[in-house]
Design an enzyme around this catalytic site. Structure first.
Site, PDB file in Angstrom:
ATOM      1  N   ASP A  89     -40.543  28.820   5.504  1.00 60.22           N
ATOM      2  CA  ASP A  89     -39.683  28.132   4.529  1.00 60.22           C
ATOM      3  C   ASP A  89     -40.369  28.120   3.174  1.00 60.22           C
ATOM      4  O   ASP A  89     -39.757  28.393   2.143  1.00 60.22           O
ATOM      5  CB  ASP A  89     -39.407  26.679   4.968  1.00 60.22           C
TER       6      ASP A  89
ATOM      7  N   ASP B 259     -36.063  22.618  12.060  1.00 61.48           N
ATOM      8  CA  ASP B 259     -35.443  23.679  11.290  1.00 61.48           C
ATOM      9  C   ASP B 259     -33.993  23.876  11.725  1.00 61.48           C
ATOM     10  O   ASP B 259     -33.724  24.181  12.887  1.00 61.48           O
ATOM     11  CB  ASP B 259     -36.255  24.956  11.556  1.00 61.48           C
TER      12      ASP B 259
ATOM     13  N   THR C 157     -31.172  25.519   5.451  1.00 63.63           N
ATOM     14  CA  THR C 157     -30.136  25.783   6.452  1.00 63.63           C
ATOM     15  C   THR C 157     -29.421  24.491   6.866  1.00 63.63           C
ATOM     16  O   THR C 157     -28.216  24.485   7.074  1.00 63.63           O
ATOM     17  CB  THR C 157     -30.739  26.469   7.698  1.00 63.63           C
ATOM     18  N   THR C 158     -30.189  23.409   6.947  1.00 61.61           N
ATOM     19  CA  THR C 158     -29.578  22.133   7.325  1.00 61.61           C
ATOM     20  C   THR C 158     -28.583  21.708   6.243  1.00 61.61           C
ATOM     21  O   THR C 158     -27.450  21.300   6.543  1.00 61.61           O
ATOM     22  CB  THR C 158     -30.675  21.063   7.495  1.00 61.61           C
TER      23      THR C 158
HETATM   24  N1  LIG Z   1     -40.365  13.806  -1.075  1.00 63.43           N
HETATM   25  C1  LIG Z   1     -39.079  13.944  -0.980  1.00 63.43           C
HETATM   26  N2  LIG Z   1     -38.269  12.925  -1.307  1.00 63.43           N
HETATM   27  C2  LIG Z   1     -36.938  13.066  -1.187  1.00 63.43           C
HETATM   28  N3  LIG Z   1     -36.314  14.164  -0.770  1.00 63.43           N
HETATM   29  C3  LIG Z   1     -37.066  15.211  -0.444  1.00 63.43           C
HETATM   30  C4  LIG Z   1     -38.483  15.153  -0.524  1.00 63.43           C
HETATM   31  N4  LIG Z   1     -38.961  16.354  -0.113  1.00 63.43           N
HETATM   32  C5  LIG Z   1     -37.883  17.115   0.207  1.00 63.43           C
HETATM   33  N5  LIG Z   1     -36.748  16.445   0.006  1.00 63.43           N
HETATM   34  C6  LIG Z   1     -35.363  16.888   0.222  1.00 63.43           C
HETATM   35  O1  LIG Z   1     -35.169  17.211   1.575  1.00 63.43           O
HETATM   36  C7  LIG Z   1     -34.129  18.179   1.687  1.00 63.43           C
HETATM   37  C8  LIG Z   1     -34.546  19.328   2.563  1.00 63.43           C
HETATM   38  O2  LIG Z   1     -34.736  18.888   3.870  1.00 63.43           O
HETATM   39  P1  LIG Z   1     -34.995  19.886   5.066  1.00 63.43           P
HETATM   40  O3  LIG Z   1     -36.060  20.845   4.709  1.00 63.43           O
HETATM   41  O4  LIG Z   1     -35.162  19.049   6.283  1.00 63.43           O
HETATM   42  O5  LIG Z   1     -33.622  20.636   5.219  1.00 63.43           O
HETATM   43  P2  LIG Z   1     -33.137  22.043   4.694  1.00 63.43           P
HETATM   44  O6  LIG Z   1     -34.122  22.614   3.740  1.00 63.43           O
HETATM   45  O7  LIG Z   1     -31.746  21.869   4.232  1.00 63.43           O
HETATM   46  O8  LIG Z   1     -33.054  22.886   6.029  1.00 63.43           O
HETATM   47  P3  LIG Z   1     -34.198  23.655   6.847  1.00 63.43           P
HETATM   48  O9  LIG Z   1     -35.504  23.383   6.162  1.00 63.43           O
HETATM   49  O10 LIG Z   1     -34.109  23.039   8.202  1.00 63.43           O
HETATM   50  O11 LIG Z   1     -33.797  25.070   6.798  1.00 63.43           O
HETATM   51  C9  LIG Z   1     -33.828  18.658   0.280  1.00 63.43           C
HETATM   52  O12 LIG Z   1     -32.638  18.079  -0.171  1.00 63.43           O
HETATM   53  C10 LIG Z   1     -35.031  18.156  -0.510  1.00 63.43           C
HETATM   54  O13 LIG Z   1     -34.723  17.905  -1.866  1.00 63.43           O
HETATM   55 MG   LIG Z   2     -36.171  22.857   4.174  1.00 63.26          MG
END
Ligand SMILES: Nc1ncnc2c1ncn2[C@@H]1O[C@H](COP(=O)(O)OP(=O)(O)OP(=O)(O)O)[C@@H](O)[C@H]1O
Ligand SMILES: [Mg+2]
Length: 538
Positions: A386, A61, A94-95
């Site tokens: 989340d 996260d 957040t990332t």
């Molecule tokens: N099956 C999938 N294939 C491709 N991309 C995906 C898939 N599932 C999720 N994503 C993508 O992954 C990204 C989110 O990744 P992640 O949850 O690690 O980071 P975040 O939501 O930005 O931050 P955090 O969850 O750490 O607060 C989004 O751009 C989402 O569209």
């Molecule tokens: Mg996320």
């Protein structure tokens, strides 16, 4: 006569000016983005954070990583702030927010090197950011609360790549049910969902319980472990002998005197418990301590009691059962009590828990997370939060977008088109803004071991030919219509991430003078240039 030097500031003030200040700030911001980059997406890696007291956190996260790192560089701290805002506003993304901000600054540096004035860059960025919001509204897809399947998919997308991955399906069910249940006239307050944790059993045993669960059992084995038709008292003062604030000396010279003293003390406690009994309560939750004698008396009266209940739990019980938190025993009356069908002590592994079921307010809910170790449970909690955040904000706005980088690619394409319609130098900044957004799909690909250049090239050509939902599906490692593959995210993740990322990038770019008072601690803003060492991260 030689001129006297003019001294404006004390000697221990350090100053970075012009390009040096910009370079230093941009470098720090880029480093922050680099740190979280490897955790992005379903194939992102986790980080292990060890606190000074040797507490371990294993997480994916973004905001948790940055908060735990205790970053000190001033510009880097501004980046941490966007992650925090994203967390409070949406709960996810957040990332993404931090990465976009880092890339915007990195790209701005290229323009600064070409001698483009920061004011021109910030103007271009602002125009692009406004345009992005417009485009996002245009490409968002409407959903309704009845689209349960879509809501489940949103929760699943939020949890991919986190510790909860294996049981995503089950968790998504719990999340959607919970959010829909607390929805009140279209309003959702996630604070109404209590999250409780219990060590023991597997993560698949995580359950949704209607009612409140608290992590404490009854304080005495002699108390009933199940109370039906419970009348609940909430008190925030101790049920124990008064503790003299100052050291007190009592001189006792005969056994009678000692006896008398003890009796008097006991009488005080008896009176307290008598008052509790008279109110009609058969369950009491106390925010402070309950001493042994009081425990004995409560057990004798068959009153179920828990002590040292946290303030937030007291408030949740109050909301769920209608009980009022009483601060003075004189105030405790039948009118202050709350109601629930059942109060029960349940033992899970080593943990004693109290379940309050059939509450007066039927919306009271608890998600009870099970897991083999504290670290696992904590990461599951972050993933579930989340998911809750994403489902709640999708329901509230009723608008979602395609994930897997699809929305970022479409935005980049349309922002470039917008840039081409401009004539000034801002056009260059708008172009850089567009390419900063492509950093998201590129990193999703890179983290999954794919070649980001190939992926971006193909995504670009698919979007140019009108496939606006073409994204990278990391379940199949193919570029396809991600909406059909059900990789869906709430619109708010993207609007919030892009607006706060551009705001912080603009703010950092406008700084051309850093005046830092070192005080006694020494100064931090030169450290980013030396890199991150284990002993001085920033
Ligand atoms: N099956 C999938 N294939 C491709 N991309 C995906 C898939 N599932 C999720 N994503 C993508 O992954 C990204 C989110 O990744 P992640 O949850 O690690 O980071 P975040 O939501 O930005 O931050 P955090 O969850 O750490 O607060 C989004 O751009 C989402 O569209
Ligand atoms: Mg996320």
């Amino acid at each position: 006569m030689p001129e006297k030097p003019v001294v404006l500031m004390p000697e221990d003030v350090q100053r970075l000016l012009g390009r040096d200040a910009q370079r230093n700030n941009i470098l720090a911001a880029k480093m922050v983005a680099e740190i979280v980059k490897t955790t992005l997406g379903p194939k992102g890696m986790d980080k292990m954070l060890v606190s000074p007291t040797n507490d371990i956190t294993v997480t994916n996260d973004g905001v948790t990583i940055l908060e735990e790192m205790q970053i000190e560089h001033p510009a880097a701290r501004m980046m941490v702030e966007i992650a925090k805002t994203q967390e409070t506003e949406v709960g996810d993304g957040t990332t993404t927010a931090v990465m976009i901000a880092g890339k915007l600054l990195e790209n701005a540096e290229k323009l600064l090197d070409k001698k483009i004035h920061p004011i021109v860059i910030t103007k271009g960025y602002r125009m692009a950011s406004e345009k992005a919001q417009e485009i996002l509204k245009d490409i968002a897809i409407k959903i309704t609360p009845d689209d349960e399947d879509v809501l489940k998919q949103i929760a699943m997308t939020a949890m991919t790549g986190k510790g909860a991955e294996d049981s995503r399906d089950w968790f998504a069910d719990i999340i959607v049910k919970a959010v829909k249940q607390i929805r009140d006239n279209g309003k959702i307050n996630l604070g109404d969902i209590k999250i409780e944790k219990s060590k023991g059993d597997g993560i698949k045993d995580t359950e949704l319980i209607s009612g409140i669960v608290i992590d404490k059992g009854a304080i005495s084995r002699d108390m009933p472990n199940l109370v039906r038709g419970s009348r609940i008292a909430l008190v925030d003062f101790p049920l124990e002998l008064r503790n003299p604030e100052i050291e007190t000396k009592i001189s006792i010279s005969s056994p009678e005197q000692l006896h008398g003293f003890i009796e008097q003390e006991e009488r005080g406690i008896r009176e307290m418990i008598e008052k509790v009994k008279l109110s009609g309560a058969n369950v009491i939750f106390c925010q402070k301590g309950i001493d042994d004698f009081a425990q004995y008396l409560l057990a004798k009266e068959k009153i179920y009691a828990c002590r040292r209940v946290s303030r937030s739990d007291m408030e949740k019980i109050s909301k769920a059962t209608g009980a009022r938190i009483v601060s003075n025993l004189g105030e405790l009356s039948p009118f202050e009590l709350g109601n629930a069908d059942l109060v029960e002590e349940v033992v899970h592994g080593e943990d004693f828990l109290t379940y309050i079921r059939g509450c007066q307010n039927p919306k009271a809910l608890t998600i009870l997370i099970h897991g083999g170790s504290e670290h696992v449970i904590d990461e599951i909690e972050r993933a579930i939060k989340d998911g809750l955040g994403d489902v709640a904000c999708s329901l509230q706005s009723g608008l979602v977008v395609a994930g897997g980088g699809a929305v970022e690619m479409e935005l980049a394409k349309r922002i470039r088109e917008f840039g081409n319609s401009l004539s000034g130098r801002e056009q260059l900044a708008v172009e850089e803004f567009a390419s900063a957004l492509e950093f998201i799909p590129a990193s999703l690909a890179e983290n999954a071991g794919l070649d980001p250049i190939d992926v971006i090239a193909e995504l670009k050509s698919r979007h140019d030919s009108g496939e606006k939902n073409a994204g990278l599906n990391l379940f199949t490692n193919k570029i396809e219509n991600v909406l059909e593959a059900r990789i869906i995210e709430p619109l708010k993740i993207k609007t919030q991430a892009i607006s706060s990322a551009s705001e912080v990038a603009i703010m950092i770019l406008r700084i051309d003078d850093v005046i830092a008072s070192t005080g006694k601690r020494g100064n931090d803003f030169g450290k980013a240039q030396r890199g991150i060492g284990p002993e001085d991260m920033f």
